[in-house]
Design an enzyme around this catalytic site. Structure first.
Site, PDB file in Angstrom:
ATOM      1  N   LEU A 150      -1.561   2.152   5.334  1.00  0.00           N
ATOM      2  CA  LEU A 150      -2.855   2.907   6.221  1.00  0.00           C
ATOM      3  C   LEU A 150      -2.687   2.831   8.030  1.00  0.00           C
ATOM      4  CD1 LEU A 150      -5.841   1.616   5.104  1.00  0.00           C
ATOM      5  CD2 LEU A 150      -5.009   3.391   4.420  1.00  0.00           C
TER       6      LEU A 150
ATOM      7  N   LYS B  31       2.478  -7.552   3.725  1.00  0.00           N
ATOM      8  CA  LYS B  31       1.396  -6.777   3.933  1.00  0.00           C
ATOM      9  C   LYS B  31       0.792  -6.424   2.936  1.00  0.00           C
ATOM     10  CE  LYS B  31       2.013  -5.930   7.962  1.00  0.00           C
ATOM     11  NZ  LYS B  31       0.825  -6.064   9.090  1.00  0.00           N
TER      12      LYS B  31
ATOM     13  N   LEU C  94      -1.729   3.042   0.054  1.00  0.00           N
ATOM     14  CA  LEU C  94      -0.576   3.636   0.764  1.00  0.00           C
ATOM     15  C   LEU C  94      -1.057   2.811   2.178  1.00  0.00           C
ATOM     16  CD1 LEU C  94      -0.162   6.224   2.471  1.00  0.00           C
ATOM     17  CD2 LEU C  94      -2.230   7.061   3.121  1.00  0.00           C
TER      18      LEU C  94
ATOM     19  N   ALA D 175      -1.521  -2.493  -2.619  1.00  0.00           N
ATOM     20  CA  ALA D 175      -2.747  -2.045  -1.483  1.00  0.00           C
ATOM     21  C   ALA D 175      -2.653  -0.909  -1.444  1.00  0.00           C
ATOM     22  CB  ALA D 175      -2.824  -3.040  -0.218  1.00  0.00           C
TER      23      ALA D 175
ATOM     24  N   GLU E  67      -1.815   4.606  -8.284  1.00  0.00           N
ATOM     25  CA  GLU E  67      -1.210   6.053  -8.420  1.00  0.00           C
ATOM     26  C   GLU E  67       0.725   5.650  -9.162  1.00  0.00           C
ATOM     27  OE1 GLU E  67      -1.614   9.470  -6.110  1.00  0.00           O
ATOM     28  OE2 GLU E  67      -1.886   7.428  -4.554  1.00  0.00           O
TER      29      GLU E  67
ATOM     30  N   GLY F 240      -2.562   4.272  -3.799  1.00  0.00           N
ATOM     31  CA  GLY F 240      -1.500   4.762  -3.959  1.00  0.00           C
ATOM     32  C   GLY F 240      -0.588   3.740  -4.848  1.00  0.00           C
TER      33      GLY F 240
ATOM     34  N   GLU G 295      -9.863   5.726  -1.387  1.00  0.00           N
ATOM     35  CA  GLU G 295     -10.030   6.384  -0.337  1.00  0.00           C
ATOM     36  C   GLU G 295     -11.525   7.207  -0.214  1.00  0.00           C
ATOM     37  OE1 GLU G 295      -8.121   6.063  -3.237  1.00  0.00           O
ATOM     38  OE2 GLU G 295      -6.071   6.787  -3.098  1.00  0.00           O
TER      39      GLU G 295
HETATM   40  C1  1HE Z   1      -2.589  -3.160   4.874  1.00  0.00           C
HETATM   41  C2  1HE Z   1      -3.568  -2.412   3.536  1.00  0.00           C
HETATM   42  C3  1HE Z   1      -2.624  -0.721   3.749  1.00  0.00           C
HETATM   43  C4  1HE Z   1      -3.430  -4.401   3.868  1.00  0.00           C
HETATM   44  N1  1HE Z   1      -2.240  -1.018   4.608  1.00  0.00           N
HETATM   45  N2  1HE Z   1      -1.909  -2.621   5.368  1.00  0.00           N
HETATM   46  N3  1HE Z   1      -6.013   0.724  -0.028  1.00  0.00           N
HETATM   47  C5  1HE Z   1      -6.858   0.026   0.652  1.00  0.00           C
HETATM   48  O1  1HE Z   1      -7.557   0.364   1.496  1.00  0.00           O
HETATM   49  C6  1HE Z   1      -6.822  -1.067   0.593  1.00  0.00           C
HETATM   50  C7  1HE Z   1      -6.909  -1.984   1.574  1.00  0.00           C
HETATM   51  N4  1HE Z   1      -6.735  -3.389   1.458  1.00  0.00           N
HETATM   52  C8  1HE Z   1      -7.083  -4.405   1.650  1.00  0.00           C
HETATM   53  O2  1HE Z   1      -8.653  -3.847   0.551  1.00  0.00           O
HETATM   54  C9  1HE Z   1      -7.100  -5.809   1.589  1.00  0.00           C
HETATM   55  O3  1HE Z   1      -6.052  -6.350   2.200  1.00  0.00           O
HETATM   56  C10 1HE Z   1      -6.658  -6.694  -0.070  1.00  0.00           C
HETATM   57  C11 1HE Z   1      -7.484  -6.642  -1.402  1.00  0.00           C
HETATM   58  C12 1HE Z   1      -5.504  -5.636  -0.664  1.00  0.00           C
HETATM   59  C13 1HE Z   1      -5.985  -8.221   0.080  1.00  0.00           C
HETATM   60  O4  1HE Z   1      -6.753  -8.126   0.741  1.00  0.00           O
HETATM   61  P1  1HE Z   1      -6.473  -9.840   1.513  1.00  0.00           P
HETATM   62  O5  1HE Z   1      -7.274 -10.968   2.229  1.00  0.00           O
HETATM   63  O6  1HE Z   1      -5.817 -10.917   0.330  1.00  0.00           O
HETATM   64  O7  1HE Z   1      -5.181  -8.850   2.597  1.00  0.00           O
HETATM   65  P2  1HE Z   1      -5.364  -8.730   3.701  1.00  0.00           P
HETATM   66  O8  1HE Z   1      -5.801  -9.805   4.662  1.00  0.00           O
HETATM   67  O9  1HE Z   1      -6.642  -8.248   4.192  1.00  0.00           O
HETATM   68  O10 1HE Z   1      -4.272  -8.133   4.707  1.00  0.00           O
HETATM   69  C14 1HE Z   1      -2.718  -9.146   4.683  1.00  0.00           C
HETATM   70  C15 1HE Z   1      -1.845  -7.985   5.622  1.00  0.00           C
HETATM   71  O11 1HE Z   1      -2.028  -6.860   4.591  1.00  0.00           O
HETATM   72  C16 1HE Z   1      -2.931  -7.435   6.974  1.00  0.00           C
HETATM   73  O12 1HE Z   1      -1.702  -7.578   7.809  1.00  0.00           O
HETATM   74  P3  1HE Z   1      -1.870  -8.430   8.833  1.00  0.00           P
HETATM   75  O13 1HE Z   1      -0.597  -7.601   9.860  1.00  0.00           O
HETATM   76  O14 1HE Z   1      -3.291  -8.112   9.616  1.00  0.00           O
HETATM   77  O15 1HE Z   1      -0.807  -9.375   8.508  1.00  0.00           O
HETATM   78  C17 1HE Z   1      -3.210  -6.056   6.416  1.00  0.00           C
HETATM   79  O16 1HE Z   1      -3.471  -5.441   7.682  1.00  0.00           O
HETATM   80  C18 1HE Z   1      -2.529  -5.523   5.764  1.00  0.00           C
HETATM   81  N5  1HE Z   1      -2.537  -4.766   4.413  1.00  0.00           N
HETATM   82  N6  1HE Z   1      -3.650  -3.906   2.303  1.00  0.00           N
HETATM   83  C19 1HE Z   1      -1.546  -1.117   5.260  1.00  0.00           C
HETATM   84  N7  1HE Z   1      -3.039  -0.324   2.173  1.00  0.00           N
HETATM   85  C20 1HE Z   1      -0.749   8.735  -1.670  1.00  0.00           C
HETATM   86  S1  1HE Z   1      -2.302   8.263  -0.504  1.00  0.00           S
HETATM   87  C21 1HE Z   1      -3.025   7.188  -1.390  1.00  0.00           C
HETATM   88  C22 1HE Z   1      -4.420   6.506  -0.833  1.00  0.00           C
HETATM   89  C23 1HE Z   1      -4.454   5.000  -0.572  1.00  0.00           C
HETATM   90  O17 1HE Z   1      -3.287   4.696  -1.326  1.00  0.00           O
HETATM   91  S2  1HE Z   1      -6.024   4.829  -0.253  1.00  0.00           S
HETATM   92  C24 1HE Z   1      -6.052   2.968  -0.617  1.00  0.00           C
HETATM   93  C25 1HE Z   1      -5.819   2.218   0.772  1.00  0.00           C
END
Ligand code: 1HE
Length: 263
Positions: free
Chosen positions: A71, A30, A69, A67, A117, A114, A137
Site C-alpha cells: 500500500l 513487510k 499490494l 499481505a 489474487e 493481491g 479492498e
Molecule cells: C504492509 C502491508 C501492505 C503489512 N502494504 N506494507 N492489504 C491489506 O490491507 C493488509 C494490510 N496488512 C495487515 O492487515 C497486517 O499487516 C497483517 C495482518 C498482514 C500482518 O499483521 P502484523 O501485526 O503481523 O504486522 P504489521 O505490524 O501490521 O506489519 C508489519 C510491517 O509490514 C509494517 O511495516 P513497518 O515498517 O511499520 O514495520 C506494515 O506497515 C507492513 N505491511 N502489510 C505495505 N499491504 C492489485 S490490487 C490488490 C489490492 C490489495 O491487495 S488491497 C489489500 C492490502
C-alpha cells in the site's frame, strides 16, 4: 520438510529440489506485501523456467503468505498509472496461470488482497490452519486489480466474493476448503511440505497430460459445450497418441504400476 528460512535479500528466493522449483516471496518484515520489485521478480522467474522444471511451489517466507499490494506504493499513482499497473499485475499472474508446468501455492497466515489474487492464479492451493483469506479492498477504498474479479468468482462464486469485499468477511483455512479457495488443508506448519509432496506427484505426470490440464481444460470449461467437446476430442487424441501414454498404459496392462485405491 519445512519452508526455507527467512532471509533479507533477494525479494524472491528460488530453490530447486529435483524437478520441482520452490519460489518464495521474501519480504517477511513487510508480510510479503507485493511491491513492484517483487512482482517484476516473479515475472522474470516465470518467464525463464528451466526446461527441466516440471512443477513449481510458490510460498511465503515467514508467518504469512502475503499481505497483498504494497500500500505504500499506491498513494502517488494517478488513474493512468493505476491502469497500467493493474495490467502489469495481469501479465505477471497470467504467467503463473498459463505456466508450462503446474504451480502449487503453499499458504499460511495472511492471504490477503493481491496475495489472494496471486494464490488464485496457481493451479492447486494448499493451506495450513493459520491461513486466512480476505479482500480488504473495500475498507481501503480500492478494487481488486490482479485478476481477482475474474479468477475468484470461478472458485468461490460472485456472491461470496461480493460479501468479502463489501463486509470485510474473512474466511478461515477450514472454510477456505469448503468454499473452494483451496483443495487441501495441511497440518499446522505443513503447507510447504504438502505442496512439495503434491509437486513431486504432478512432476511425474506425462507432460502432455499436464499441458492438457493447464492449457486445454480451462478453455474447454469456458467454451460453449459443443466447441468444448470437439476440443476435448482433439486433446484426448493428441495425448493418447504420445509414446509416453502408450508406455504408461502398457505398464498398467503388464501389472507394473500401482492400482488406484482409496487414500
Ligand atoms: C504492509 C502491508 C501492505 C503489512 N502494504 N506494507 N492489504 C491489506 O490491507 C493488509 C494490510 N496488512 C495487515 O492487515 C497486517 O499487516 C497483517 C495482518 C498482514 C500482518 O499483521 P502484523 O501485526 O503481523 O504486522 P504489521 O505490524 O501490521 O506489519 C508489519 C510491517 O509490514 C509494517 O511495516 P513497518 O515498517 O511499520 O514495520 C506494515 O506497515 C507492513 N505491511 N502489510 C505495505 N499491504 C492489485 S490490487 C490488490 C489490492 C490489495 O491487495 S488491497 C489489500 C492490502
Amino acid at each position: 520438510m519445512s519452508a526455507p528460512p527467512a532471509g533479507s535479500d533477494p525479494v524472491l528466493t528460488v530453490a530447486r529440489r529435483g524437478a520441482v522449483m520452490g519460489v518464495g516471496l521474501n519480504r517477511p518484515a513487510k508480510r510479503n506485501a507485493l511491491n513492484d520489485t517483487l512482482i517484476l521478480a516473479i515475472d522474470a522467474c516465470f518467464a525463464e523456467l528451466d526446461d527441466d522444471v516440471r512443477a513449481v511451489v510458490v510460498h511465503g517466507v515467514g508467518e504469512h503468505f502475503s499481505a497483498g499490494l504494497d500500500l505504500s506504493e499506491l498513494t502517488e499513482r494517478d488513474a493512468a498509472e493505476g491502469l497500467w499497473h493493474s495490467r502489469m499485475w495481469h501479465r505477471v499472474f497470467d504467467r503463473i496461470a498459463h505456466c508450462r508446468v503446474p504451480v502449487i501455492a503453499a499458504l499460511q497466515g495472511a492471504v490477503i488482497g493481491g496475495g489472494l489474487e496471486l494464490a488464485c492464479a496457481a493451479h492447486i492451493r494448499v493451506a495450513e490452519p493459520s491461513a486466512y483469506f480476505a479482500l480488504p479492498e473495500g475498507q481501503r477504498g480500492i478494487f481488486v486489480g490482479g485478476g481477482g474479479s475474474v479468477r475468484l468468482p470461478r472458485l468461490i462464486g460472485v456472491a461470496r466474493m461480493a460479501d468479502m469485499m463489501l463486509t470485510g468477511r474473512v474466511y478461515s483455512a477450514a472454510e477456505g476448503v469448503a468454499v473452494g479457495f483451496t483443495q487441501y488443508l495441511a497440518e499446522a506448519g505443513g503447507a510447504y511440505a504438502k505442496a512439495m509432496e503434491l509437486a513431486d506427484k504432478v512432476a511425474a505426470n506425462a507432460p502432455l497430460t499436464n499441458f492438457a490440464v493447464l492449457h486445454a481444460l480451462p478453455m474447454i470449461a469456458e467454451s460453449n459445450p459443443q466447441a468444448g467437446l470437439v476440443m476435448e476430442s482433439l486433446m484426448a487424441t493428441v495425448a493418447q497418441s504420445d509414446k509416453e501414454a502408450k508406455k504408461r498404459i502398457r505398464d498398467f496392462l503388464d501389472r507394473k504400476t500401482a492400482k488406484v485405491r482409496p487414500t
